[in-house]
Design an enzyme around this catalytic site. Sequence first.
Site, mmCIF file in Angstrom:
data_model
loop_
_atom_site.group_PDB
_atom_site.id
_atom_site.type_symbol
_atom_site.label_atom_id
_atom_site.label_comp_id
_atom_site.label_asym_id
_atom_site.label_seq_id
_atom_site.Cartn_x
_atom_site.Cartn_y
_atom_site.Cartn_z
ATOM 1 N N TRP A 66 0.836 -1.205 0.000
ATOM 2 C CA TRP A 66 0.000 0.000 0.000
ATOM 3 C C TRP A 66 0.869 1.252 0.000
ATOM 4 C CZ3 TRP A 66 -1.700 2.843 4.875
ATOM 5 C CH2 TRP A 66 -0.778 2.668 5.914
ATOM 6 N N ASP A 67 2.162 1.085 0.267
ATOM 7 C CA ASP A 67 3.111 2.204 0.234
ATOM 8 C C ASP A 67 2.927 3.007 -1.052
ATOM 9 O OD1 ASP A 67 3.953 0.051 1.881
ATOM 10 O OD2 ASP A 67 6.021 0.749 1.885
ATOM 11 N N GLU B 46 0.602 -2.603 12.458
ATOM 12 C CA GLU B 46 0.783 -4.068 12.376
ATOM 13 C C GLU B 46 1.163 -4.710 13.702
ATOM 14 O OE1 GLU B 46 3.533 -4.560 9.158
ATOM 15 O OE2 GLU B 46 1.997 -4.182 7.658
ATOM 16 N N LYS C 8 2.679 0.587 16.086
ATOM 17 C CA LYS C 8 3.905 0.524 15.284
ATOM 18 C C LYS C 8 4.042 1.815 14.457
ATOM 19 C CE LYS C 8 6.049 -2.138 11.565
ATOM 20 N NZ LYS C 8 5.873 -3.217 10.590
ATOM 21 N N GLN C 9 2.909 2.280 13.910
ATOM 22 C CA GLN C 9 2.925 3.406 12.977
ATOM 23 C C GLN C 9 1.569 4.081 12.987
ATOM 24 O OE1 GLN C 9 3.243 -0.029 10.195
ATOM 25 N NE2 GLN C 9 2.623 1.511 8.709
HETATM 26 C C1 BGC Z 1 4.958 -1.484 7.436
HETATM 27 C C2 BGC Z 1 3.937 -1.557 6.329
HETATM 28 C C3 BGC Z 1 4.641 -1.322 5.005
HETATM 29 C C4 BGC Z 1 5.788 -2.291 4.829
HETATM 30 C C5 BGC Z 1 6.587 -2.016 3.574
HETATM 31 C C6 BGC Z 1 6.055 -2.478 7.165
HETATM 32 O O1 BGC Z 1 7.031 -2.380 8.155
HETATM 33 O O2 BGC Z 1 4.357 -1.753 8.664
HETATM 34 O O3 BGC Z 1 2.945 -0.562 6.531
HETATM 35 O O4 BGC Z 1 3.721 -1.492 3.978
HETATM 36 O O5 BGC Z 1 6.663 -2.165 5.926
HETATM 37 O O6 BGC Z 1 7.153 -0.757 3.587
#
Ligand code: BGC
Length: 748
Positions: A344-345, A487, A578-579
């Site tokens: 999704w980035d 996550e 986490k984010q």
């Molecule tokens: C993040 C995801 C991201 C992925 C790739 C993961 O660490 O939690 O949101 O899509 O890294 O960048």
Amino acid sequence: MLTFDRGTGAFDQFVIEETTFDAQAEGGYEAIFCQGNGYLGQRAALEERYAGQTRNLFVTGTFDRFHESEVTELPNLPDLTNLRLSVNGMPFSMEQGDLVSCTRRLNLKTGELTRYVQWKPPQGKPLTLCFRRFVSMAREHLLGFQVEITCAGEDCAITVESGIDGTVTNSGTQHLYEREKRLFGGRILFMEEETVQSGIRCNLYAAHSYQVDGHETATRRLPVMRRRYLGETVSMTVRKGQTLRIEKLCCVTTSRDLLTLDGEAALREAIGMGYEGLLCESAAAWAALWAAQDIRIDAQNGYDQVAIRFALYHLNIMVKKDDDRVGIGAKGLSGEGYKGHSFWDTEIFLLPYYTFTQPDTAHTLLRYRYRILEGARRKARDHGYRGAMYPWESAWIDDGEVTPLLGGADIVTGESTPILTGHIEQHITADIAYAVWQYAQATGDSAFMENHGWEMLMETARFWASRATWDERRQAYVICDVIGPDEYKEHVDNNAYTNYMAEFNMRLALKRLDDQDIRHVAEGLWLPVPDENGIIPQFDGYMALQAIDLTRYKQAESVGDIFKDYNLSQINHLQVCKQSDTVLLLLLLEDRFSPEVKRRNYEFYEARTLHDSSLSKATHCVLAQDLGLDDIAYDYFHAACAVDLPIGTPKSPEGIHSAAMGGIWQCVVYGFGNVRLTGGKLRIAPRLPKGWHRLSFRIIWQGQPLAVDADEKGVRVTNLGREAVGVRVYEQETIIPGGQEYAGSGMA
Ligand code: BGC
């Protein structure tokens, strides 16, 4: 240690420099100094060997699945950077003898990487060496390397060994087998290899030339052919004061290329132009990119200018702009991390940049999602749903879901941690729909919507309508058992981000077709609302989780430090993100939430967010700026830049963070430039950080390029196109005719 060019004038900061050498830190530099053109990605491994190096050369789209126990990944192709020198019998190594100085520079303007070394061998007099290389922006199959050695103090016996080295793997996985190695015309080295499962032929060509003080030497080349290696070696004496120049020009083609190219003929043509001619041509292609896209920041802090250019540089080398069979890897083409897969980035963090500056590239990237629609339908069917459920990780168009099933060590069980994102991190389906809509609004590209976009919106909406279930107690549709953007929380119900984005997705589809199933679920979907303190629970039960002191983890040097104390199941019970998750929702659907709700949630979740993903900081920057928390926004901007461009030593050997590059652009254009697309309208209302005197950038709105030039007082928006466009500048709705400018004041 990285340093940044402060330039002589306000606007010429285009250089990133490394002035110390530490073999152990090389991986991070290899990633940030990576060169490429969207087709090729060449990591900046040094010519001579050191422990800690990862030699990576990637060609977009050449995915291979080595074995059914592994997922498909982008194979590391034979190495072209290798070039070993020995001087008077002593191999050149910066770890031996006396390293007087070593300076490495990436010139973002021309795309050239140089290294100047002053070196004194253990025995003998000092030498200077100058290494240069580029990946052509004008000829996508071509790379050039050059080395100059000046023997300042004495005559030197120099031996060079250089070639094509197929003894590479992806962390041990050997994706390629040898087909052919040979020499054409005594000069061109050729190696053909094939990927084991996907059967892609990869052809690598290399040719060397040797000149002393500008004259071709009649040196004898001895071919070296061994298992997975083809090279040549030459030996000569270079007299005191003379300079030996070695040029190595290379060409790479594969059987998956969009257009077939005769690599040998292409290399012969390149040899005719020489390193300098080819570099000039490539620099001219870069100049055209900078002319259209440069962002200028006139600020006290020179770092800010370099950082945005660094992001623009990577945003232009990570994508193949004309190939809709591939997406953008989470690490671009700069390292093996995330195996070249797209997440999704792309839609949430990168597409805003492409949509607003290179709509054709955005179009290509969205067509890629269209082309993988069949795999998304298959995934939905396999999970018992209707419509299209996009893979969490994607690779080649017909690969379908490619998320690995196991990850790092679980400190409690001692086993690998299962990765569930491929099953239950489902918001990507709505994220893609969001990006389709944003693209359509910003460009007015109705042909895209007719041919691809509406179908994508309908299919994704059908998925959500079948995914939601009826909850008797709530008398609402609910979405259970998901992972949201955060996550660190698995198997959650009614993740606010997922539910709101799914509802948005369904309402988009309803603009086209009044599908009863979709309408029913869209209208009845549970959307978590703010509690008595104004906090939107990230998911059902979030507020009851235990809050812990996160100071130690927030201050940690590396990400994921919390896993030294807890495993994932334990973190599931803690108020730790986490984010950005809910915070991101407040930004994406910004007109659905009041400033007060945004502020409260920003503060609440900011305290609980570790930013253990590179995606997070830019979101916090933009929202903080929206909330008038200007100093915090500026600090987050720096934190977002420092993900890959720290003041110090870069720490991500697995590759740069593509999404973070898009995030830096968002900080500047969405944040400080306050450019936003809401309700189908464009808003431009810049407010510059304290030390910035001026910010200039370009965007494309409804096909018309707009030049935005902001200072401390206000903004000038010039419509460089022919057709009039409607824009809101600060509080003023206005129409700017083609060729005209509009000045707005940000002063209260
Ligand atoms: C993040 C995801 C991201 C992925 C790739 C993961 O660490 O939690 O949101 O899509 O890294 O960048």
